[in-house]
Design a protein around this motif. Structure first.
Motif, PDB file in Angstrom:
ATOM      1  N   MET A   1       0.838  -1.199   0.000  1.00  0.00           N
ATOM      2  CA  MET A   1       0.000   0.000   0.000  1.00  0.00           C
ATOM      3  C   MET A   1       0.873   1.249   0.000  1.00  0.00           C
ATOM      4  N   ALA A   2       1.940   1.217   0.802  1.00  0.00           N
ATOM      5  CA  ALA A   2       2.825   2.379   0.852  1.00  0.00           C
ATOM      6  C   ALA A   2       3.391   2.663  -0.536  1.00  0.00           C
ATOM      7  N   ALA A   3       3.796   1.589  -1.239  1.00  0.00           N
ATOM      8  CA  ALA A   3       4.343   1.768  -2.577  1.00  0.00           C
ATOM      9  C   ALA A   3       3.295   2.377  -3.499  1.00  0.00           C
ATOM     10  N   LEU A   4       2.036   1.909  -3.381  1.00  0.00           N
ATOM     11  CA  LEU A   4       0.969   2.442  -4.240  1.00  0.00           C
ATOM     12  C   LEU A   4       0.737   3.928  -3.965  1.00  0.00           C
ATOM     13  N   LEU A   5       1.001   4.332  -2.724  1.00  0.00           N
ATOM     14  CA  LEU A   5       0.772   5.733  -2.378  1.00  0.00           C
ATOM     15  C   LEU A   5       1.997   6.596  -2.655  1.00  0.00           C
ATOM     16  N   GLY A   6       2.992   6.011  -3.313  1.00  0.00           N
ATOM     17  CA  GLY A   6       4.120   6.825  -3.743  1.00  0.00           C
ATOM     18  C   GLY A   6       5.302   6.842  -2.803  1.00  0.00           C
ATOM     19  N   VAL A   7       5.307   5.990  -1.786  1.00  0.00           N
ATOM     20  CA  VAL A   7       6.489   5.906  -0.925  1.00  0.00           C
ATOM     21  C   VAL A   7       7.523   5.041  -1.636  1.00  0.00           C
ATOM     22  N   ASN A   8       8.753   5.507  -1.679  1.00  0.00           N
ATOM     23  CA  ASN A   8       9.812   4.699  -2.280  1.00  0.00           C
ATOM     24  C   ASN A   8      10.247   3.658  -1.252  1.00  0.00           C
ATOM     25  N   VAL A   9       9.694   2.455  -1.405  1.00  0.00           N
ATOM     26  CA  VAL A   9       9.872   1.440  -0.365  1.00  0.00           C
ATOM     27  C   VAL A   9      11.340   1.033  -0.247  1.00  0.00           C
ATOM     28  N   ASN A  10      11.984   0.796  -1.397  1.00  0.00           N
ATOM     29  CA  ASN A  10      13.383   0.371  -1.346  1.00  0.00           C
ATOM     30  C   ASN A  10      14.251   1.387  -0.643  1.00  0.00           C
ATOM     31  N   ALA A  11      14.028   2.663  -0.984  1.00  0.00           N
ATOM     32  CA  ALA A  11      14.837   3.712  -0.369  1.00  0.00           C
ATOM     33  C   ALA A  11      14.562   3.768   1.133  1.00  0.00           C
ATOM     34  N   THR A  12      13.292   3.587   1.497  1.00  0.00           N
ATOM     35  CA  THR A  12      12.951   3.653   2.916  1.00  0.00           C
ATOM     36  C   THR A  12      13.610   2.531   3.694  1.00  0.00           C
ATOM     37  N   ILE A  13      13.612   1.326   3.092  1.00  0.00           N
ATOM     38  CA  ILE A  13      14.244   0.199   3.793  1.00  0.00           C
ATOM     39  C   ILE A  13      15.750   0.423   3.891  1.00  0.00           C
ATOM     40  N   SER A  14      16.350   0.904   2.788  1.00  0.00           N
ATOM     41  CA  SER A  14      17.779   1.214   2.837  1.00  0.00           C
ATOM     42  C   SER A  14      18.067   2.199   3.959  1.00  0.00           C
ATOM     43  N   LEU A  15      17.217   3.222   4.038  1.00  0.00           N
ATOM     44  CA  LEU A  15      17.419   4.256   5.040  1.00  0.00           C
ATOM     45  C   LEU A  15      17.326   3.670   6.450  1.00  0.00           C
ATOM     46  N   THR A  16      16.426   2.692   6.622  1.00  0.00           N
ATOM     47  CA  THR A  16      16.295   2.061   7.931  1.00  0.00           C
ATOM     48  C   THR A  16      17.596   1.382   8.326  1.00  0.00           C
ATOM     49  N   PHE A  17      18.193   0.664   7.361  1.00  0.00           N
ATOM     50  CA  PHE A  17      19.470   0.024   7.649  1.00  0.00           C
ATOM     51  C   PHE A  17      20.537   1.067   7.960  1.00  0.00           C
ATOM     52  N   VAL A  18      20.522   2.151   7.169  1.00  0.00           N
ATOM     53  CA  VAL A  18      21.538   3.188   7.353  1.00  0.00           C
ATOM     54  C   VAL A  18      21.405   3.826   8.733  1.00  0.00           C
ATOM     55  N   LEU A  19      20.181   4.145   9.126  1.00  0.00           N
ATOM     56  CA  LEU A  19      19.976   4.776  10.436  1.00  0.00           C
ATOM     57  C   LEU A  19      20.404   3.829  11.557  1.00  0.00           C
ATOM     58  N   GLY A  20      20.011   2.564  11.413  1.00  0.00           N
ATOM     59  CA  GLY A  20      20.383   1.582  12.432  1.00  0.00           C
ATOM     60  C   GLY A  20      21.892   1.479  12.555  1.00  0.00           C
ATOM     61  N   ALA A  21      22.583   1.463  11.403  1.00  0.00           N
ATOM     62  CA  ALA A  21      24.034   1.337  11.420  1.00  0.00           C
ATOM     63  C   ALA A  21      24.678   2.587  11.997  1.00  0.00           C
ATOM     64  N   ALA A  22      24.096   3.759  11.697  1.00  0.00           N
ATOM     65  CA  ALA A  22      24.659   5.002  12.223  1.00  0.00           C
ATOM     66  C   ALA A  22      24.612   4.975  13.752  1.00  0.00           C
ATOM     67  N   LEU A  23      23.492   4.527  14.295  1.00  0.00           N
ATOM     68  CA  LEU A  23      23.393   4.452  15.754  1.00  0.00           C
ATOM     69  C   LEU A  23      24.332   3.380  16.307  1.00  0.00           C
ATOM     70  N   ALA A  24      24.476   2.277  15.548  1.00  0.00           N
ATOM     71  CA  ALA A  24      25.417   1.238  15.981  1.00  0.00           C
ATOM     72  C   ALA A  24      26.838   1.803  15.998  1.00  0.00           C
ATOM     73  N   ALA A  25      27.141   2.700  15.040  1.00  0.00           N
ATOM     74  CA  ALA A  25      28.471   3.297  15.007  1.00  0.00           C
ATOM     75  C   ALA A  25      28.691   4.190  16.221  1.00  0.00           C
ATOM     76  N   VAL A  26      27.646   4.912  16.633  1.00  0.00           N
ATOM     77  CA  VAL A  26      27.756   5.703  17.865  1.00  0.00           C
ATOM     78  C   VAL A  26      28.089   4.762  19.014  1.00  0.00           C
ATOM     79  N   ALA A  27      27.324   3.662  19.076  1.00  0.00           N
ATOM     80  CA  ALA A  27      27.582   2.675  20.130  1.00  0.00           C
ATOM     81  C   ALA A  27      28.996   2.129  20.018  1.00  0.00           C
ATOM     82  N   GLY A  28      29.462   1.931  18.763  1.00  0.00           N
ATOM     83  CA  GLY A  28      30.806   1.402  18.557  1.00  0.00           C
ATOM     84  C   GLY A  28      31.867   2.325  19.129  1.00  0.00           C
ATOM     85  N   LEU A  29      31.729   3.626  18.845  1.00  0.00           N
ATOM     86  CA  LEU A  29      32.690   4.600  19.378  1.00  0.00           C
ATOM     87  C   LEU A  29      32.658   4.589  20.911  1.00  0.00           C
TER      88      LEU A  29
END
Lengths: 305, 301, 459
Positions: A190-218
């Motif tokens: 449904m999100a895709a039908l409403l114009g949300v770029n699903v792939n980009a959103t999922i990529s972004l989720t991974f990126v955000l998660g990793a960014a926070l993991a990097a904070v934790a890493g430091l």
């Protein structure tokens, strides 16, 4: 009492690190229903990246104000770790989306093995010492035979975690990015039908998660003062436990779970047995999943017939 | 309405999900050898009744009495209920309190079989395998809980041959005799619906619960289905509890219709009686309660 | 004709150019990924201070590999798919079934002759490596894979803690022989029974769980057992492990140089190879037993119930199948075979420590099952040979030292390549090497069920 208070401080510090990693698990599970097995190793990778950048800045370039150097390390480690997470998602997970359910999990386990061995092969199997940073100790108050202390790095860790979590909270709660994320969580088609770029959103989720993991890493690197190629698995499982305990899919739950796991681990080591502290965490994981599968703040699931 | 010999008696069944009351103090009976239809608008709680009757949900309160053989005396059922047991033998035959039994026991002991609204076949297994799995419990016994089967006892081989024969019989009944070795997931939709019924029949049920068997079928397939149901009932002294939206099917084959709306029974009787019930018409057409009262008043006059 | 060829040439050229551009992008990404972790190695100087050592050659190799791999993928893939797209004439089912039977007989015969063939080819000196490191090692994983296949492949329950049962088998053998003086042949069945009991004990609480949750809880149980083995020093001797586990005897004849030994009894000259060959046959027999039991179970109600459980648990319950006991038997039987394998492992090594039962071990076995194709006995065996044999083969790549210098140790890259292979096989065949399912019974002819129809289970 003083001893307890001291353990509380230590536990909260450790808990903030777990909480930061747990967010990555919980977000990815929320959006694509997958346990990102490699997340713990992405975290481990970030500890190495942070240490290398810190050494480049201080030894090669010679930036003297430590605060400035740490700030640059934080930003750079977040970016570079995110790049890794983006590439992993793009290459190892995305082609398997919507396929056989086990395939992405096996791919993630393979990725986890690959990452830890990549670091072992390229950086060597030994523990790497990090320069000591912000280790001055402040005595909060002097008890009869025990004084409660807090080190600068503990303050740093809790403060940075709090600030970044606030920013992150704003990002996922009040911006279009967060809305797109929640839309994909509810119904990807449904999100895709409403114009949300699903792939980009999922990529972004991974990126955000990793960014926070990097904070934790430091933070992890500063807190323990060493990094090791094998330090992805156990912190990863603990952070996953935190995510499950808080209720997987729930962001406040992940942070709450992280703090609880940090506290439980510290108190267990302090009062029972340091040898069995990981047994305690793993038991909590099993007990939570068996008796309280929706966690503390998660939504219960009803079996549909 | 033929309450003389009820196979299943639903008494004061209530099912709550959190604050939501899905079924509210529902009582009805399904008579032995008859087809009882459960109808009502979407969300009326029909499937919830099914799930309670087949053990998938534990009802919040109420009693579901299923009696093989004949109807035992009321006080015998009460004695059984008091005893806390899940089933008992009465002079009339075995009696089961379905609300106390887990799902697999309802199927295995009380002999209640069911189908599902969204077909649940073992799609990666062949048509034949689906029908053999349905005969799991007798085969398990014959295989001596696997031990005898593992050492290749003849008793198991005989039992398996009998199971295949039964499967072959049902395949002929549903017209899939030539597709036994195809994967169940490969069959066309209508054939999958029929296979699910055949699979349920392989458990040799006393009561067959069908959840919207005609959903998604074309008129020809629907006609074939009704024919199948009527012939099964004739040949196997079977009772059927049926949820169905296709009124032509309901009116054609059922002996008795129970109408639910918002978890409550609003009508109960023969198909003709139900068809002309103003409350049923109102429930289906979505008329306000006030107007129902008015219509009822008019009829009373 | 000439005109067509001329028109095709620019098309090929543009395809090549596009592929090169794409590969350059991949190389750029690889550069971005490699620089932060590969370019500088953290080392420690005499004062235990960290120092950085540049390793730009690593970055260059990584980027070059990424470029080459992507280019090859882009250029080779279309040709490959065009070739496989062509319809292949299918052999009649009956013929194929006969062929399969013949092949498996030939395979078993080859396995039985394997030690003799190896002896013939490489002689006494090199034989130990090929029989033990290759033969025995691979067969242990084949057996573990087949055991776990019951749980994961047939019943559809994802178990990430299988190494725990392997450990239970190994430690019960070690402890029974150490404390009660039992020999291997007595320990073997007991180890299987203990492991099966543990399977039931651990299985009970997790029965309600589904999907990834089940996987994670089994992982947690596996880790708990390993941590207990590490920390319960009075019994398990902790990290140091247990040594002196008795080796299997040949009907009471030990494999040693004594007068009562195997060699003396049969009048052979003593050789340590005898034991190696004997161990090979023991594990071969155990693995074949596992396979035979599994194939047999698949045709029994319990096996069909497992597969039905994998397909649809709710439907199973509606047919009167007790899913609790069905799942528990799958757990118990799978765990039992894991226990046999563990017992054999302990007796083969003569020494065990918790290090052999890490999560990595469970992950490798799960990978073998999934890569092989869940439920397929042949697929699991092929995957075990490919993954374990493949990584063992790295030990044979000493000539690479001539290319990359004497510091280069190919065995270092074993697990790195293993992880990478897991990802690549999943991308290439998400359902594993053999994804089709062979029905357990048929009326007229046995036809394989297409991979897409077979479910993977909820748990």
């Amino acid at each position: 009492m003083e001893y307890f208070l001291q353990q509380l401080i230590n536990g909260l510090t450790l808990g903030s690190i777990y909480g930061l990693i747990a967010i990555g698990y919980t977000m990815v599970f929320g959006i694509i229903g997958m346990v990102n097995f490699a997340h713990g190793d992405v975290f481990m990778l970030s500890t190495f990246i942070a240490l290398i950048i810190l050494m480049v800045l201080t030894q090669v370039i010679g930036i003297t104000p430590l605060a400035l150097a740490l700030f640059i390390v934080l930003i750079a480690a977040m970016l570079l770790t995110s790049l890794w997470a983006w590439a992993i998602e793009r290459l190892a997970y995305r082609p398997l989306r919507g396929s056989f359910r086990l395939a992405p999990l096996i791919s993630a386990i393979g990725m986890s093995i690959f990452l830890s061995n990549l670091v072992q092969v390229t950086q060597g199997p030994r523990y790497k010492p990090a320069p000591t940073i912000a280790s001055e100790v402040i005595t909060l108050f002097q008890g009869a035979d025990y004084s409660v202390t807090v080190s600068q790095k503990q303050i740093l860790i809790v403060a940075v975690t709090a600030v970044l979590l606030a920013g992150f909270w704003y990002l996922v709660q009040f911006t279009a990015i967060g809305r797109a994320q929640r839309a994909c969580e509810q119904d990807r088609k449904m999100a895709a039908l409403l114009g949300v770029n699903v792939n980009a959103t999922i990529s972004l989720t991974f990126v955000l998660g990793a960014a926070l993991a990097a904070v934790a890493g430091l933070m992890f690197m500063i807190y323990y003062g060493v990094v090791h190629f094998n330090d992805g698995f156990v912190p990863g499982v603990k952070a996953f436990t935190a995510a499950v305990l808080g209720g997987i899919g729930s962001l406040p739950g992940a942070v709450l779970g992280g703090l609880l796991i940090g506290l439980i681990e510290t108190l267990w080591s302090a009062y029972f047995s340091i040898d069995y502290k990981d047994v305690a965490t793993f038991s909590i994981l099993a007990i939570t999943l068996v008796f309280l599968p929706s966690g503390l703040l998660g939504k219960p699931e009803v079996e549909k017939v | 309405m033929s309450a003389a010999d009820p196979l299943l008696a639903v008494e004061h069944l209530t099912m709550r999900f959190g604050g939501l009351i899905a079924i509210d103090d529902l009582s009805f009976t399904a008579a032995r050898g008859e087809i009882t239809a459960l109808i009502g608008p979407n969300g009326a709680g029909k499937t919830t009744v099914f799930n309670c009757a087949t053990g998938f949900y534990k009802p919040s309160s109420g009693r579901l009495v299923l009696s093989h053989g004949g109807r035992p005396a009321t006080d015998e059922i009460d004695v059984l209920t008091e005893s806390g047991r899940r089933w008992g033998i009465t002079p009339a035959g075995p009696v089961f309190l379905l609300e106390r039994m887990p799902d697999h026991e309802v199927a295995a002991r009380a002999k209640v079989a069911r189908t599902f609204q969204n077909i649940r076949l073992f799609s990666g297994m062949t048509v034949l395998e689906n029908l053999i799995v349905a005969q799991h419990n007798p085969l398990m016994l014959a295989s001596g809980w696997t031990v005898l089967g593992l050492i290749g006892a003849r008793r198991y081989a005989t039992a398996e041959r009998a199971a295949v024969e039964r499967a072959r019989y049902w395949l002929d009944q549903i017209g899939l005799g030539d597709r036994a070795d195809d994967a169940a997931g490969e069959l066309p939709y209508g054939a999958q619906r029929r296979l699910e019924i055949a699979r349920a029949m392989c458990t040799e049920p006393q009561l067959l619960c069908l959840d919207e068997p005609a959903a998604g079928l074309n008129p020809r397939e629907t006609a074939r289905l009704t024919e199948l149901l009527l012939s099964i009932r004739r040949a196997h002294s079977l009772s059927i509890l049926l949820i169905e939206h296709d009124m032509s099917v309901v009116m054609e084959i059922s002996d008795h219709v129970v109408v639910l709306d918002y978890g409550q029974k609003i009508a109960d009787g023969s198909p003709d009686a139900v068809r002309n019930d103003p409350r049923v018409v109102a429930a289906y057409l979505g008329v306000e309660d006030r107007e129902v009262d008015k219509v009822e008043a008019e009829i009373a006059e | 004709m000439a005109i067509v060829a001329a028109a095709e040439r620019p098309a090929v050229a543009s395809r090549l150019a596009a592929a090169l551009r794409d590969a350059a992008g991949t190389a750029l990404l690889a550069l971005g990924l490699a620089v932060p972790i590969l370019a500088l190695r953290i080392d420690v100087n005499i004062n235990n201070q960290p120092i950085l050592r540049p390793r730009w050659d690593y970055v260059a190799i990584a980027v070059g590999l990424a470029f080459a791999a992507r280019l090859a993928h882009l250029l080779v893939r279309p040709t490959l798919t065009a070739r496989t797209a062509r319809p292949q004439p299918a052999a009649p089912t009956a013929v194929r079934a006969r062929l399969g039977q013949a092949l498996s007989l030939v395979g078993i015969a080859l396995l039985i002759l394997y030690p003799l063939i190896v002896l013939e080819l490489v002689g006494q000196a090199g034989a130990v490596k090929w029989i033990d490191n290759f033969g025995v090692q691979i067969l242990i994983y084949v057996m573990l894979g087949w055991g776990l296949n019951i749980v994961v492949g047939l019943a559809g329950l994802l178990d990430l803690g299988y190494a725990a049962f392997y450990a239970v088998g190994a430690y019960s053998t070690a402890l029974l022989s150490e404390n009660l003086g039992f020999g291997f042949w007595l320990c073997l069945p007991l180890a299987g029974i203990f492991a099966a009991l543990w399977g039931i004990m651990l299985g009970f609480p997790v029965l309600r769980l589904r999907g990834d949750y089940l996987a994670i809880v089994t992982l947690a149980f596996g880790e708990i057992i390993r941590l207990v083995l590490i920390n319960w020093v009075p019994v398990t001797n902790g990290y140091a492990g247990i040594s002196g586990i008795p080796r299997p005897s040949f009907f009471g004849l030990p494999f040693n140089a004594s007068d009562e030994g195997f060699a003396a009894f049969f009048g052979f000259e003593f050789s340590p190879l005898h034991r190696t060959i004997f161990l090979f046959y023991v594990i071969l027999a155990l693995a074949l037993l596992t396979n035979w039991v599994t194939l047999r179970l698949r045709r029994l109600p319990i096996g069909r119930a497992w597969e039905a459980l994998r397909e649809d648990e709710v439907a199973c319950r509606s047919l009167g199948i007790n899913t609790t006991s069905t799942k528990l038997t799958a757990f118990a039987i799978g765990a039992g075979f894991g226990g046999f394998a563990g017992s054999f492992f302990a007796a083969r090594q003569g020494f065990i420590s918790p290090e052999s039962f890490t999560f990595m071990e469970s992950a490798v076995v799960v990978a073998i099952v999934v890569l092989g194709g869940m439920g397929s006995q042949l697929g699991v065996a092929v995957a075990a040979v490919a993954m374990i044999g493949g990584t063992e083969l790295l030990r044979e790549l000493d000539w690479l030292k001539d290319v990359f210098g004497p510091d280069f140790d190919p065995t270092q890259y074993r697990m790195l390549l293993f992880g990478l292979a897991m990802v690549l096989v999943m991308l290439w065949k998400p359902r594993g090497l053999i994804g089709t399912r062979s029905p357990s019974i048929h009326l007229r002819e046995r036809r394989a069920v297409k991979a897409g129809l077979v479910k993977e289970g909820h748990g």
